[in-house]
Design a protein around this motif. Structure first.
Motif, PDB file in Angstrom:
ATOM      1  N   PRO A   1       8.733   6.170  -2.544  1.00  0.00           N
ATOM      2  CA  PRO A   1       9.946   5.721  -2.839  1.00  0.00           C
ATOM      3  C   PRO A   1      10.268   4.333  -2.180  1.00  0.00           C
ATOM      4  O   PRO A   1      10.615   3.350  -2.975  1.00  0.00           O
ATOM      5  N   GLY A   2       9.561   4.270  -0.736  1.00  0.00           N
ATOM      6  CA  GLY A   2       9.664   2.832  -0.185  1.00  0.00           C
ATOM      7  C   GLY A   2       8.892   1.825  -0.887  1.00  0.00           C
ATOM      8  O   GLY A   2       9.353   0.748  -1.171  1.00  0.00           O
ATOM      9  N   GLY A   3       7.538   2.153  -1.352  1.00  0.00           N
ATOM     10  CA  GLY A   3       6.708   1.105  -1.925  1.00  0.00           C
ATOM     11  C   GLY A   3       7.222   0.689  -3.134  1.00  0.00           C
ATOM     12  O   GLY A   3       7.158  -0.608  -3.382  1.00  0.00           O
TER      13      GLY A   3
ATOM     14  N   TYR B   1      12.295  17.101  -8.037  1.00  0.00           N
ATOM     15  CA  TYR B   1      10.832  17.338  -7.281  1.00  0.00           C
ATOM     16  C   TYR B   1      10.384  16.031  -7.207  1.00  0.00           C
ATOM     17  O   TYR B   1      10.506  14.892  -8.152  1.00  0.00           O
ATOM     18  N   ARG B   2       9.368  15.861  -6.253  1.00  0.00           N
ATOM     19  CA  ARG B   2       8.894  14.406  -6.131  1.00  0.00           C
ATOM     20  C   ARG B   2       7.934  14.127  -7.228  1.00  0.00           C
ATOM     21  O   ARG B   2       7.466  12.965  -7.522  1.00  0.00           O
ATOM     22  N   SER B   3       7.267  14.998  -7.830  1.00  0.00           N
ATOM     23  CA  SER B   3       6.231  14.542  -8.953  1.00  0.00           C
ATOM     24  C   SER B   3       6.915  14.178 -10.132  1.00  0.00           C
ATOM     25  O   SER B   3       6.369  13.599 -11.014  1.00  0.00           O
TER      26      SER B   3
ATOM     27  N   LEU C   1      -7.576   4.248  -3.064  1.00  0.00           N
ATOM     28  CA  LEU C   1      -7.497   4.463  -2.003  1.00  0.00           C
ATOM     29  C   LEU C   1      -7.610   3.287  -0.947  1.00  0.00           C
ATOM     30  O   LEU C   1      -8.947   2.509  -0.842  1.00  0.00           O
ATOM     31  N   ILE C   2      -6.856   2.666  -0.215  1.00  0.00           N
ATOM     32  CA  ILE C   2      -6.895   1.403   0.638  1.00  0.00           C
ATOM     33  C   ILE C   2      -7.537   1.992   1.792  1.00  0.00           C
ATOM     34  O   ILE C   2      -6.867   2.753   2.644  1.00  0.00           O
ATOM     35  N   VAL C   3      -8.686   1.308   2.243  1.00  0.00           N
ATOM     36  CA  VAL C   3      -9.303   1.784   3.576  1.00  0.00           C
ATOM     37  C   VAL C   3      -9.198   0.754   4.496  1.00  0.00           C
ATOM     38  O   VAL C   3      -9.345   1.305   5.407  1.00  0.00           O
TER      39      VAL C   3
ATOM     40  N   VAL D   1       0.942  -1.062   0.095  1.00  0.00           N
ATOM     41  CA  VAL D   1       0.038   0.202   0.078  1.00  0.00           C
ATOM     42  C   VAL D   1       1.079   1.242  -0.106  1.00  0.00           C
ATOM     43  O   VAL D   1       1.744   1.502   1.040  1.00  0.00           O
ATOM     44  N   GLY D   2       0.811   2.149  -1.076  1.00  0.00           N
ATOM     45  CA  GLY D   2       1.616   3.217  -1.135  1.00  0.00           C
ATOM     46  C   GLY D   2       2.766   3.066  -2.247  1.00  0.00           C
ATOM     47  O   GLY D   2       3.426   1.935  -2.287  1.00  0.00           O
ATOM     48  N   ALA D   3       2.740   4.060  -3.182  1.00  0.00           N
ATOM     49  CA  ALA D   3       3.801   4.066  -4.336  1.00  0.00           C
ATOM     50  C   ALA D   3       4.630   5.475  -3.993  1.00  0.00           C
ATOM     51  O   ALA D   3       5.008   5.879  -5.100  1.00  0.00           O
TER      52      ALA D   3
ATOM     53  N   GLY E   1       9.388   2.681   5.617  1.00  0.00           N
ATOM     54  CA  GLY E   1       9.395   4.166   5.623  1.00  0.00           C
ATOM     55  C   GLY E   1       8.871   4.869   6.499  1.00  0.00           C
ATOM     56  O   GLY E   1       8.696   4.424   7.673  1.00  0.00           O
ATOM     57  N   ASP E   2       8.075   6.026   5.782  1.00  0.00           N
ATOM     58  CA  ASP E   2       7.529   6.759   6.973  1.00  0.00           C
ATOM     59  C   ASP E   2       6.299   5.900   7.919  1.00  0.00           C
ATOM     60  O   ASP E   2       6.093   6.251   9.048  1.00  0.00           O
ATOM     61  N   ALA E   3       5.607   4.757   6.966  1.00  0.00           N
ATOM     62  CA  ALA E   3       4.630   4.266   8.029  1.00  0.00           C
ATOM     63  C   ALA E   3       5.292   3.531   9.187  1.00  0.00           C
ATOM     64  O   ALA E   3       4.625   3.192  10.220  1.00  0.00           O
TER      65      ALA E   3
ATOM     66  N   PHE F   1      -0.515  -0.301  -4.634  1.00  0.00           N
ATOM     67  CA  PHE F   1      -1.328   0.784  -4.856  1.00  0.00           C
ATOM     68  C   PHE F   1      -0.984   2.240  -4.401  1.00  0.00           C
ATOM     69  O   PHE F   1      -0.349   2.545  -3.541  1.00  0.00           O
ATOM     70  N   GLU F   2      -1.532   3.171  -5.262  1.00  0.00           N
ATOM     71  CA  GLU F   2      -1.448   4.558  -4.877  1.00  0.00           C
ATOM     72  C   GLU F   2      -2.631   5.434  -4.797  1.00  0.00           C
ATOM     73  O   GLU F   2      -3.425   5.408  -5.923  1.00  0.00           O
ATOM     74  N   ARG F   3      -2.882   6.155  -3.973  1.00  0.00           N
ATOM     75  CA  ARG F   3      -4.284   6.801  -3.912  1.00  0.00           C
ATOM     76  C   ARG F   3      -4.189   8.070  -4.805  1.00  0.00           C
ATOM     77  O   ARG F   3      -5.224   8.569  -5.265  1.00  0.00           O
ATOM     78  N   GLY F   4      -3.171   8.628  -5.288  1.00  0.00           N
ATOM     79  CA  GLY F   4      -2.994   9.514  -5.983  1.00  0.00           C
ATOM     80  C   GLY F   4      -3.229   9.267  -7.531  1.00  0.00           C
ATOM     81  O   GLY F   4      -3.068   7.976  -7.815  1.00  0.00           O
TER      82      GLY F   4
ATOM     83  N   CYS G   1      12.642  17.455  -2.651  1.00  0.00           N
ATOM     84  CA  CYS G   1      13.670  16.726  -1.741  1.00  0.00           C
ATOM     85  C   CYS G   1      14.843  16.837  -2.093  1.00  0.00           C
ATOM     86  O   CYS G   1      15.300  16.813  -3.209  1.00  0.00           O
ATOM     87  N   GLY G   2      15.995  16.642  -1.187  1.00  0.00           N
ATOM     88  CA  GLY G   2      17.089  16.228  -1.415  1.00  0.00           C
ATOM     89  C   GLY G   2      17.464  14.756  -1.494  1.00  0.00           C
ATOM     90  O   GLY G   2      17.198  14.217  -0.345  1.00  0.00           O
ATOM     91  N   LEU G   3      17.893  14.211  -2.348  1.00  0.00           N
ATOM     92  CA  LEU G   3      18.435  12.841  -2.279  1.00  0.00           C
ATOM     93  C   LEU G   3      19.892  12.724  -1.573  1.00  0.00           C
ATOM     94  O   LEU G   3      20.644  13.383  -2.038  1.00  0.00           O
TER      95      LEU G   3
ATOM     96  N   GLU H   1      16.068  12.742   7.112  1.00  0.00           N
ATOM     97  CA  GLU H   1      16.059  12.370   5.758  1.00  0.00           C
ATOM     98  C   GLU H   1      15.327  11.180   5.729  1.00  0.00           C
ATOM     99  O   GLU H   1      15.681   9.776   6.451  1.00  0.00           O
ATOM    100  N   GLY H   2      14.277  10.921   4.748  1.00  0.00           N
ATOM    101  CA  GLY H   2      13.377   9.882   4.761  1.00  0.00           C
ATOM    102  C   GLY H   2      13.263   8.960   3.561  1.00  0.00           C
ATOM    103  O   GLY H   2      13.002   8.119   3.783  1.00  0.00           O
ATOM    104  N   ILE H   3      14.026   9.429   2.513  1.00  0.00           N
ATOM    105  CA  ILE H   3      13.754   8.491   1.374  1.00  0.00           C
ATOM    106  C   ILE H   3      14.577   7.239   1.273  1.00  0.00           C
ATOM    107  O   ILE H   3      14.387   6.323   0.987  1.00  0.00           O
ATOM    108  N   TYR H   4      15.807   7.747   1.553  1.00  0.00           N
ATOM    109  CA  TYR H   4      16.806   6.734   1.915  1.00  0.00           C
ATOM    110  C   TYR H   4      16.356   5.580   2.681  1.00  0.00           C
ATOM    111  O   TYR H   4      16.352   4.482   2.444  1.00  0.00           O
TER     112      TYR H   4
END
Ligand SMILES: Cc1cc2nc3c(=O)[nH]c(=O)nc-3n(C[C@H](O)[C@H](O)[C@H](O)COP(=O)(O)OP(=O)(O)OC[C@H]3O[C@@H](n4cnc5c(N)ncnc54)[C@H](O)[C@@H]3O)c2cc1C
Length: 469
Positions: free
Chosen positions: A13-15, A114-116, A138-140, A9-11, A299-301, A32-35, A46-48, A311-314
């Motif tokens: 960088p971690g997903g 840019y993340r986009s 969206l996973i609910v 659930v989530g696309a 990741g953040d989850a 899955f990605e809600r966006g 972000c900075g990688l 720093e969260g992406i790595y």
């Protein structure tokens, strides 16, 4: 009901890394990605970190300006020090130093994107490896059988079945909450960050900022605020833990934007505001409750951003890869229990991310006590630093006399600086050098000696002309 080996659930960088790794391990994988596409719901840019390029070389060598036009290397970082009167009292610029051991960390501090652009780019590696990406979904909730998680449900009621679900769904993780691993983050575990994104012409940024594409604004009146430059713009953000705020976060961010110095920068860059955003970000001293029967959080989850600078992406990519590998092994063995998935913790703890969290509490504490405590700490720290760094470049007195004035003035900060050094700096140093502590001096002894050494400095100097007489 659709059946898979692994659901993510989530696309972000971690997903995406988890999906790529799982597909490469032969698992029938869906993420899955809600966006409407990956990166749509993320903070502007972000900075990688260079560890991504060291540890995921095959992937990262493909990140080029053609694929990701927003790329700008943050070669040098400015640290602005802003005093109580909202004056930029000085700044220090930093570049990668001589002791850095590998490329590209020797060449730049972060690669800014840019993340986009970045998130869809990284998701494509997963789909190319054979994972199925389902956007706008969206996973609910989680599906459960005999109390064990066995899939997910989307907002339209569609059900998807798999023996393991990876929660890569960011800070407000539905997977974490629905699996019972966690309720909401406590207020001291999650930060809120507001951020202005400005558009500027690339040539202007090149001419004015050069390769100084990062900045931290250290304030006596606001929590530290970061600035990241991309190819055609930059963002200015400011956050703090949820339990810190006495005013709206925008009040503090606007203090930065309204600095005369900042306004001048906006003017010469001809920068135009493009977006205003607000995001949550978990910021913990150590991740906990990262897995249960049939569920792994990454990741953040899972609360993995770096305990010092978030720093969260790595960390999301590292934990995503490990989670998918552990999931593949567990599915093959037919044991997806919490006990089997404990291997996930064992494995991430061996990585660079795990090593960072070994000093997690001390790093987290010092960040909280210094840049995020403007009134308590930065209000004396900024003038003290400026006294030390700037005082010497002063023609008001003969230089020897100035140095005496500066030392004597710095002594006046000691009642505030000493408890800070004792409470935050020495515990961190002790943690980092814990195996060698017996070889270095006891910090308590140093603290006893230091004021005495300063006391040894005489207040007045006899003039040479007096001695001649
Ligand atoms: C303002 C700000 C600035 C930051 N700057 C940096 C930086 O410069 N460098 C850095 O390394 N880190 C930075 N971070 C941290 C970084 O953004 C995160 O740590 C990182 O994005 C975590 O990746 P992730 O894959 O775990 O989660 P995310 O990137 O948050 O991805 C989660 C994805 O899951 C999707 N999703 C969520 N819930 C659901 C659901 N129920 N169903 C379907 N999809 C769902 C979301 O839309 C999102 O795409 C910053 C964070 C913030 C808030």
């Amino acid at each position: 009901m659709k059946n898979y080996d692994l659901i993510i659930v989530g696309a972000g960088p971690g997903g995406s890394i988890a999906a790529k790794t799982a597909a490469e391990n032969g698992l029938k994988t869906i993420f899955f990605e809600r966006g409407r596409k990956p990166g749509e719901k993320n903070s502007s840019g972000c900075g990688l970190g260079p560890r991504m390029f060291r540890d995921f070389p095959e992937l990262m060598k493909n990140l080029t300006p053609e694929k990701c036009p927003s790329m700008r290397a943050g070669v040098a970082a400015r640290n602005y020090f802003v005093n109580d009167n909202d004056i930029v009292a000085g700044y220090i610029m930093a570049r990668p130093t001589e002791s850095v051991t590998y490329e590209p960390a020797k060449s730049w501090i972060t690669m800014n994107v840019y993340r986009s652009e970045f998130d869809p780019w990284i998701a494509e590696f997963a789909t190319n490896a054979g994972a199925e990406l389902k956007n706008s979904t969206l996973i609910v909730d989680l599906l459960k059988e005999d109390g064990n998680v066995c899939g997910v449900i989307d907002e339209k009621g569609e059900k998807y079945n798999a023996p393991i679900v990876i929660g890569a769904d960011g800070v407000i993780s539905t997977v974490a909450q629905k699996s019972g691993l966690r309720n909401r983050w406590a207020q001291h575990q999650v930060t809120i960050t507001s951020q202005y994104d400005f558009q500027a012409v690339p040539e202007k940024i090149n001419n004015i900022m050069g390769d100084e594409a990062l900045a931290v604004w250290w304030g006596s009146n606001f929590p530290a605020s970061y600035q990241v430059f991309f190819n055609d713009g930059f963002h200015q953000g400011l956050g703090n833990w949820m339990n810190w705020w006495d005013k709206n976060p925008l009040y503090y961010l606007n203090r930065v934007i309204n600095l005369k110095y900042y306004q001048r920068l906006l003017k010469i860059l001809e920068a135009k505001p493009r977006e205003l955003q607000a995001h949550l970000l978990p910021w913990l001293d150590y991740p906990y409750n990262t897995h249960t029967n049939g569920v792994i959080l990454i990741g953040d989850a899972g609360g993995f951003p770096c305990p010092l600078e978030a720093e969260g992406i790595y960390p999301a990519m590292v934990t995503g890869k490990i989670a998918a590998e552990v999931a593949a092994e567990a599915i093959l063995s037919g044991d997806v229990s919490r006990v089997a998935l404990k291997k996930y913790d064992n494995e991430w703890q061996k990585t660079s991310v795990g090593e960072e969290f070994e000093s997690g509490r001390e790093l987290w504490n010092i960040w909280k006590a210094l840049p995020f405590s403007p009134k308590e700490t930065m209000s004396w720290f900024v003038p003290m630093i400026m006294e030390i760094l700037g005082g010497i470049f002063d023609w008001s007195q003969p230089h020897a006399k100035r140095i005496r004035q500066i030392v004597s003035h710095v002594k006046s900060y000691m009642p505030k600086a000493t408890p800070f050094i004792m409470g935050y700096v020495f515990p961190l140093v002790a943690k980092i050098f814990e195996e060698d502590l017996d070889k270095i001096m006891d910090p308590k002894k140093i603290m006893k000696i230091l004021p005495k050494l300063l006391d040894l400095l005489p207040e007045k100097k006899k003039r040479r002309s007096d001695k001649v007489k």
